[in-house]
Design a protein around this motif. Structure first.
Motif, PDB file in Angstrom:
ATOM      1  N   GLY A  48       0.816  -1.202   0.000  1.00  0.00           N
ATOM      2  CA  GLY A  48       0.000   0.000   0.000  1.00  0.00           C
ATOM      3  C   GLY A  48       0.849   1.249   0.000  1.00  0.00           C
ATOM      4  O   GLY A  48       2.078   1.202  -0.159  1.00  0.00           O
ATOM      5  N   GLU A  49       0.186   2.374   0.220  1.00  0.00           N
ATOM      6  CA  GLU A  49       0.854   3.677   0.195  1.00  0.00           C
ATOM      7  C   GLU A  49       0.925   4.253   1.598  1.00  0.00           C
ATOM      8  O   GLU A  49      -0.025   4.139   2.385  1.00  0.00           O
ATOM      9  CB  GLU A  49       0.072   4.629  -0.716  1.00  0.00           C
ATOM     10  CG  GLU A  49       0.709   5.990  -0.901  1.00  0.00           C
ATOM     11  CD  GLU A  49      -0.080   6.848  -1.861  1.00  0.00           C
ATOM     12  OE1 GLU A  49      -0.264   8.039  -1.559  1.00  0.00           O
ATOM     13  OE2 GLU A  49      -0.513   6.326  -2.909  1.00  0.00           O
ATOM     14  N   GLY A  75       3.633   8.966   0.919  1.00  0.00           N
ATOM     15  CA  GLY A  75       3.414   8.712  -0.494  1.00  0.00           C
ATOM     16  C   GLY A  75       4.203   7.556  -1.066  1.00  0.00           C
ATOM     17  O   GLY A  75       3.979   7.161  -2.222  1.00  0.00           O
ATOM     18  N   GLU A  76       5.112   6.980  -0.280  1.00  0.00           N
ATOM     19  CA  GLU A  76       5.925   5.860  -0.778  1.00  0.00           C
ATOM     20  C   GLU A  76       5.100   4.582  -0.837  1.00  0.00           C
ATOM     21  O   GLU A  76       4.260   4.317   0.027  1.00  0.00           O
ATOM     22  CB  GLU A  76       7.140   5.653   0.129  1.00  0.00           C
ATOM     23  CG  GLU A  76       8.082   4.550  -0.331  1.00  0.00           C
ATOM     24  CD  GLU A  76       9.297   4.402   0.588  1.00  0.00           C
ATOM     25  OE1 GLU A  76       9.924   3.323   0.548  1.00  0.00           O
ATOM     26  OE2 GLU A  76       9.607   5.348   1.335  1.00  0.00           O
ATOM     27  N   ARG A  77       5.334   3.795  -1.872  1.00  0.00           N
ATOM     28  CA  ARG A  77       4.679   2.490  -2.025  1.00  0.00           C
ATOM     29  C   ARG A  77       5.520   1.449  -1.292  1.00  0.00           C
ATOM     30  O   ARG A  77       6.723   1.304  -1.571  1.00  0.00           O
ATOM     31  CB  ARG A  77       4.557   2.136  -3.496  1.00  0.00           C
ATOM     32  CG  ARG A  77       3.842   0.822  -3.788  1.00  0.00           C
ATOM     33  CD  ARG A  77       2.358   0.970  -3.687  1.00  0.00           C
ATOM     34  NE  ARG A  77       1.681  -0.300  -4.015  1.00  0.00           N
ATOM     35  CZ  ARG A  77       0.379  -0.474  -3.925  1.00  0.00           C
ATOM     36  NH1 ARG A  77      -0.393   0.522  -3.528  1.00  0.00           N
ATOM     37  NH2 ARG A  77      -0.173  -1.641  -4.234  1.00  0.00           N
ATOM     38  N   VAL A  83       0.054   2.735   6.722  1.00  0.00           N
ATOM     39  CA  VAL A  83      -0.010   2.267   5.336  1.00  0.00           C
ATOM     40  C   VAL A  83      -1.457   1.974   4.984  1.00  0.00           C
ATOM     41  O   VAL A  83      -2.153   1.249   5.707  1.00  0.00           O
ATOM     42  CB  VAL A  83       0.851   0.996   5.134  1.00  0.00           C
ATOM     43  CG1 VAL A  83       0.771   0.538   3.680  1.00  0.00           C
ATOM     44  CG2 VAL A  83       2.287   1.246   5.545  1.00  0.00           C
ATOM     45  N   ARG A  84      -1.919   2.567   3.903  1.00  0.00           N
ATOM     46  CA  ARG A  84      -3.278   2.295   3.426  1.00  0.00           C
ATOM     47  C   ARG A  84      -3.218   1.226   2.340  1.00  0.00           C
ATOM     48  O   ARG A  84      -2.490   1.351   1.355  1.00  0.00           O
ATOM     49  CB  ARG A  84      -3.926   3.561   2.872  1.00  0.00           C
ATOM     50  CG  ARG A  84      -5.367   3.379   2.407  1.00  0.00           C
ATOM     51  CD  ARG A  84      -6.061   4.711   2.306  1.00  0.00           C
ATOM     52  NE  ARG A  84      -6.170   5.342   3.623  1.00  0.00           N
ATOM     53  CZ  ARG A  84      -6.564   6.610   3.815  1.00  0.00           C
ATOM     54  NH1 ARG A  84      -6.875   7.368   2.765  1.00  0.00           N
ATOM     55  NH2 ARG A  84      -6.636   7.100   5.034  1.00  0.00           N
ATOM     56  N   THR A  85      -3.985   0.164   2.538  1.00  0.00           N
ATOM     57  CA  THR A  85      -3.938  -0.970   1.614  1.00  0.00           C
ATOM     58  C   THR A  85      -5.333  -1.440   1.273  1.00  0.00           C
ATOM     59  O   THR A  85      -6.266  -1.319   2.084  1.00  0.00           O
ATOM     60  CB  THR A  85      -3.131  -2.133   2.229  1.00  0.00           C
ATOM     61  OG1 THR A  85      -3.109  -3.223   1.307  1.00  0.00           O
ATOM     62  CG2 THR A  85      -3.743  -2.614   3.533  1.00  0.00           C
ATOM     63  N   VAL A  98       0.442   6.839   4.179  1.00  0.00           N
ATOM     64  CA  VAL A  98      -0.422   8.035   4.274  1.00  0.00           C
ATOM     65  C   VAL A  98      -0.077   8.886   5.490  1.00  0.00           C
ATOM     66  O   VAL A  98      -0.577  10.004   5.614  1.00  0.00           O
ATOM     67  CB  VAL A  98      -1.908   7.621   4.315  1.00  0.00           C
ATOM     68  CG1 VAL A  98      -2.305   6.963   2.997  1.00  0.00           C
ATOM     69  CG2 VAL A  98      -2.189   6.680   5.484  1.00  0.00           C
TER      70      VAL A  98
END
Length: 494
Positions: free
Chosen positions: A361-362, A447-449, A386-388, A364
Motif C-alpha cells: 500500500g501507500e 506517499g511511498e509504495r 499504510v493504506r492498503t 499516508v
C-alpha cells in the motif's frame, strides 16, 4: 499450482505467449556450465546407451555404449564420462578466497540436464559407480568410483532447495515462465521452448505440435522413442554386434551407430543452450549470489574431502541420525528459499498477499522522528500508517518485514477500516542507525509504495539430534562403522 500461476497459464493461452511468473531469475547460471544429456537403453534399468556432454556449445562430445548389455563396455563408458566430468569439476579448484577465516573456491561447477529424468539418471549412475572396486575381480579404472562420488554429490545438491549446482532445465524454465500447456507437456523441453522462444514467427501452438513429433524433436532423454528403438537403434546395435571378427566392418558399424545416436541427441543439445541464453536474459535476484556462495562452500568442502587419502564414498543408505539431519536441513533450506524468493520478487510476494500474509500500500502518515521515552532511555521508534486494499489476515502485534528494508522490523499497532481499504499503523525498530534521528531513507516517506509481510529469510537453528552412537533402539540402535564390502556395489541393474 498457485493461483497466480494458474492465471498466468490462462493468459498464456489467450495471448498465445508464455507469461512471466517472476520478475527476476531465482537461480545462478554459470558462465561455463556442463551440459549433460544422457540416454538409456529401453527395458534395462539405468543401462547407459549414450550421452552428449560438454561446456562449449560448439564442441559437444558424444559417448556411446555400442552394446549396452555388455558390462565391460558400460564401465568403459563410465571411465570416459569420468575423465570428462572430473576434468571439468577440477577446473574450478584453482582459485580461492578468504571468507571469515576459511578458504573457499571463487567459483564452482554447474551440471545442467534436460529434465528431472536426467537428475534421476545421475543419481542412479552415481550410486552404481561410486562403490566399485579398482582391484580384484571386475576391477574398474580409478576414475569410475571418483565419477560416482561426484555424480552422487550433484544429485544430492539437486535435492537441496535453491541450489544451482545441478539444474533440470524444464523445471528451471517453468519456475520463471508459465506456458499454456499442461504440467505433463511442460516436462518436454522442446514443448516448453515452443512457448518461451518460438522460432520463425510461428505460434506456440504450432511449435508445440512439432515438439510432439519425435522425428523433428527427439525425446530429451533419458528414455528414447520406441519407434526410434525399433526402426533405427536396434538394427544399428545388431549390425555392430555381428562385426566382432572384422575390424573394418566394426569401425563402420560404430560410426553408423554414433551417427544414429548423435541425431537423437543434437536437437536437445541445441535446445539446452537456447534455454541457457533465455535464462540469462533475466536479471538475478538479490539472494542468488548468497545461495551460490553456499553452493561454492559445498563444492569446496566436497572437493577437499575427495582429495584426502582413503576418503570413503557416500554410504549406500543414510543412518537414522544422518537421514533425520538431512531432512531437517532440506526443510530449513526450503523455508529460507521460499522466503528469499518472495523478498526478491514482487510477483512471488503477490502469492503471500493473496493469502493475507502480506500487504502492499501507500504510506499516508509518517512520524519519522518519534521517540519512545517509556523506558530508562529514549529510543527511536517511528510510526508509519499504510493504506492498503489487500485482504489482511494479520492481527495486532504481528511482526513484519519489508523487502525494501530487510534489517528493519515493523510491528502492527492498529488496523482500522477506511473507505477503499484498511489503514495499518506500524511501529518500526532497527535498520535506522544508532542515533535518535533516522538515517536518510531508513523510514518510509509519505506517499511511498511499500510492502510488508510475515516472510523472513533469517537464520533458522537446526534441530537437536542425538550423536550417531546414541541412536535409539527404535531406529535400529547405533549403526556399525562404515566398512565398504563387496556387496555394496551390487545393484539390480548392474
Amino acid at each position: 499450482m498457485s493461483s497466480l500461476t494458474a492465471l498466468a497459464r490462462a493468459l498464456a493461452v489467450r495471448h498465445e505467449a508464455a507469461q512471466p511468473i517472476t520478475t527476476v531469475r531465482h537461480t545462478h547460471v554459470a558462465q561455463r556450465p556442463l551440459v549433460f544429456i544422457p540416454l538409456t537403453l529401453a527395458g534395462e534399468a539405468n543401462a547407459p546407451l549414450a550421452a552428449l556432454a560438454g561446456d562449449d556449445p560448439d564442441r559437444p562430445r558424444l559417448l556411446i555404449v555400442p552394446q549396452p548389455r555388455n558390462r565391460d563396455q558400460r564401465f568403459q563408458f563410465a571411465a570416459e564420462l569420468g575423465r570428462l566430468v572430473v576434468s571439468y569439476v577440477d577446473g574450478f579448484a584453482r582459485h580461492q578466497e578468504d571468507v571469515k577465516g576459511r578458504r573457499r573456491f571463487t567459483d564452482a561447477p554447474q551440471l545442467l540436464v534436460p529434465n528431472p529424468g536426467g537428475v534421476e539418471f545421475v543419481r542412479l549412475f552415481g550410486r552404481s559407480t561410486r562403490l566399485r572396486r579398482t582391484y580384484g575381480e571386475y576391477a574398474v579404472k580409478p576414475v569410475v568410483p571418483l565419477l560416482g562420488k561426484w555424480l552422487t554429490f550433484f544429485a544430492e545438491r539437486a535435492e537441496h532447495p535453491g541450489s544451482a549446482l545441478m539444474l533440470a532445465m524444464t523445471s528451471t524454465l517453468t519456475q520463471h515462465w508459465a506456458t499454456g500447456q499442461s504440467a505433463v507437456e511442460d516436462a518436454n523441453l522442446a514443448a516448453v521452448l515452443a512457448w518461451l522462444d518460438p522460432q520463425d514467427d510461428r505460434s506456440p501452438f504450432e511449435a508445440a505440435l512439432d515438439a510432439e513429433d519425435p522425428d523433428i524433436w527427439p525425446p530429451a532423454g533419458p528414455a528414447t522413442d520406441p519407434a526410434f528403438d525399433a526402426g533405427s537403434l536396434a538394427p544399428a546395435i545388431e549390425r555392430y554386434a555381428k562385426t566382432d571378427a572384422d575390424s573394418v566392418a566394426r569401425r563402420a558399424a560404430r560410426e553408423r551407430l554414433e551417427s544414429v545416436l548423435r541425431g537423437q541427441l543434437e536437437p536437445t543439445w541445441r535446445l539446452m543452450w537456447r534455454a541457457v541464453s533465455l535464462l540469462r536474459t533475466l536479471p538475478p535476484g538479490a539472494s542468488v549470489l548468497e545461495r551460490w556462495a553456499d553452493d561454492r562452500d559445498a563444492y569446496t568442502n566436497f572437493a577437499t574431502y575427495v582429495q584426502e587419502p582413503g576418503s570413503l564414498p557416500q554410504a549406500r543408505r543414510d543412518s537414522a541420525v544422518a537421514a533425520a539431519k538431512r531432512l531437517n536441513r532440506l526443510e530449513r533450506a526450503q523455508a529460507q528459499y521460499d522466503a528469499q524468493r518472495a523478498l526478491d520478487d514482487p510477483l512471488v510476494m503477490a502469492e503471500f498477499r493473496l493469502a493475507g500474509e502480506a500487504f502492499a500500500g501507500e504510506v499516508v502518515a509518517a512520524e519519522a522522528d518519534r521517540l519512545d521515552a517509556t523506558g530508562p532511555r529514549r529510543k527511536l521508534r517511528p510510526h508509519v500508517t499504510v493504506r492498503t486494499s489487500d485482504p489482511l489476515r494479520l492481527t495486532v502485534g504481528a511482526e513484519l518485514r519489508s523487502p525494501a528494508r530487510r534489517t528493519q522490523t515493523a510491528r502492527i499497532l492498529t488496523v482500522s477500516e477506511v473507505d477503499g481499504g484498511l489503514d495499518v499503523r506500524l511501529e518500526l525498530t532497527g535498520g535506522m542507525g544508532r542515533a535518535l534521528t533516522p538515517a536518510p531513507g531508513s523510514v518510509p516517506e509519505f506517499g511511498e509504495r511499500v510492502t510488508y509481510s510475515t516472510v523472513s529469510a533469517g537464520f533458522q537453528p537446526g534441530g537437536n539430534f542425538p550423536a550417531v552412537e546414541d541412536t535409539p533402539w527404535t531406529h535400529g540402535g547405533p549403526p556399525p562403522p562404515p566398512e565398504p564390502t563387496e556387496e555394496d556395489a551390487v545393484e539390480a541393474w548392474s
